[in-house]
Write an enzyme that holds these catalytic residues in place. Structure first.
Site, PDB file in Angstrom:
ATOM      1  N   GLU A 155     139.914 -34.871  -7.745  1.00  0.00           N
ATOM      2  CA  GLU A 155     138.759 -35.024  -8.357  1.00  0.00           C
ATOM      3  C   GLU A 155     139.032 -35.360 -10.044  1.00  0.00           C
ATOM      4  OE1 GLU A 155     136.388 -31.291  -8.253  1.00  0.00           O
ATOM      5  OE2 GLU A 155     138.205 -29.951  -8.927  1.00  0.00           O
TER       6      GLU A 155
ATOM      7  N   ASP B 232     136.479 -28.915 -18.197  1.00  0.00           N
ATOM      8  CA  ASP B 232     136.294 -30.244 -18.239  1.00  0.00           C
ATOM      9  C   ASP B 232     136.366 -31.066 -19.497  1.00  0.00           C
ATOM     10  OD1 ASP B 232     136.044 -29.592 -15.336  1.00  0.00           O
ATOM     11  OD2 ASP B 232     134.069 -28.940 -15.670  1.00  0.00           O
TER      12      ASP B 232
HETATM   13  O1  FUB Z   1     133.698 -27.718 -13.687  1.00  0.00           O
HETATM   14  C1  FUB Z   1     132.976 -27.740 -12.318  1.00  0.00           C
HETATM   15  C2  FUB Z   1     133.924 -28.852 -11.557  1.00  0.00           C
HETATM   16  O2  FUB Z   1     135.248 -28.123 -11.484  1.00  0.00           O
HETATM   17  C3  FUB Z   1     134.394 -30.030 -12.177  1.00  0.00           C
HETATM   18  O3  FUB Z   1     133.362 -31.183 -11.925  1.00  0.00           O
HETATM   19  C4  FUB Z   1     135.504 -30.143 -11.479  1.00  0.00           C
HETATM   20  O4  FUB Z   1     136.291 -31.262 -12.208  1.00  0.00           O
HETATM   21  C5  FUB Z   1     136.362 -29.183 -11.746  1.00  0.00           C
HETATM   22  O5  FUB Z   1     136.701 -28.814 -12.834  1.00  0.00           O
END
Ligand code: FUB
Length: 305
Positions: free
Chosen positions: A195, A19
């Site tokens: 996301e 991330d």
């Molecule tokens: O790393 C945890 C979660 O997985 C993140 O918040 C999302 O964007 C995905 O990468």
């Protein structure tokens, strides 16, 4: 390859990171990441703290270590997920999704006098709608001084932050999840938007880069949309990076630094890599004259600047 002039991916080779969220401040690029623990609990994302690394040449990186963690947030108990940091009036604000002790995800803010922290929690969530959509915040301050915090899975939502950066005015606004905005795809809204939004403006164009799901494909790729204003209407732009990294998720972070444009992303390419053991990488790319971006291949690394 000369290691003084070229840094091979992944950027951090000692721990699992994911991330990526770059921030350029005073001729230095700071990279905020999450941290996938080696040992998993319940065979799921096991993430307790946020990390910071910085560089002035894209090759030599300083590890600032743990800069904020669940231990610093009294009301949170799990899921130190994808953050982003921004500077305003000499203070640094780190927006972080976390799981609350009383259930559900919410967005916390850590505040510091230095980009490398340590960050101090507000003491309460900034965004807490009581549902699970409150993850993956991305923040941008527009030229008129209005700051926006976008976030969300499976819906893209935003708030208008106040100048203090730790509160907002008005309601949580919902972006219409249309095919024109995000293309037809395999996530809950029927579009590709999944996301991990990354919001910024460049040469008068607003960009929303995000993790995306093609129909019938169970691995994220990266895609982008653009808009003439900070709040839309969004128009789908294309695939930014295809599903190559060997893990279910990917997550974009974009920065211009010393005349070069970079896309930070994550893969599973460190030894022991898996869905829950990711590693942050970077690729250099160029914008087309009209502001569009061609698909960026995953790469071996980047040259010194
Ligand atoms: O790393 C945890 C979660 O997985 C993140 O918040 C999302 O964007 C995905 O990468």
């Amino acid at each position: 390859m000369n290691p003084e002039k070229f840094h091979t991916n992944p950027i951090m080779k000692d721990i699992y990171t994911a991330d990526p969220a770059p921030m350029v401040y005073k001729d230095r690029l700071y990279l905020y990441t999450t941290h996938d623990e080696d040992e998993l609990v319940n065979d799921f994302y096991t993430m307790y703290d946020w990390r910071c690394f910085s560089t002035d040449d894209m090759v030599n990186w300083t590890d600032h270590g743990k800069i904020f963690s669940l231990d610093d947030i009294e009301w949170a108990d799990d899921r130190a997920w994808a953050p982003q940091c921004i500077e305003r009036n000499g203070k640094f604000y780190l927006y972080c999704p976390v799981h609350k002790k009383d259930g559900g995800m919410a967005i916390a803010v850590g505040v510091s006098d230095k980009p490398e922290g340590p960050f101090k929690d507000l003491g309460h969530p900034l965004v807490d709608e009581g549902d699970w959509n409150d993850i993956d915040p991305t923040v941008y301050i527009d030229d008129d001084g209005q700051a926006y915090l976008y976030f969300g899975n499976p819906e893209l939502r935003y708030v208008r932050l106040n100048e203090d950066m730790i509160s907002y005015s008005g309601e949580v606004e919902k972006i219409p999840m249309t095919v024109e905005a995000f293309a037809k795809g395999g996530h809950d809204s029927g579009t590709t938007y999944g996301e991990g939004p990354w919001f910024y403006k460049r040469n008068g164009i607003y960009y929303m880069v995000f993790a995306a799901f093609a129909e019938g494909v169970h691995q994220e790729h990266l895609a982008y949309s653009t808009a003439p204003t900070a709040t839309g209407p969004w128009k789908y732009g294309g695939v930014l990076m295809s599903e190559e990294g060997g893990v279910f998720t990917n997550h974009p972070g974009i920065a211009d630094f010393k005349g070069h444009s970079y896309l930070f992303y994550h893969t599973g390419e460190l030894p022991g890599g898996s869905l829950f053991h990711r590693s942050v990488c970077v690729a250099e790319f160029k914008y087309n004259e009209d502001g569009s971006i061609d698909t960026i291949p995953m790469c071996k690394g980047v040259e010194a600047v």
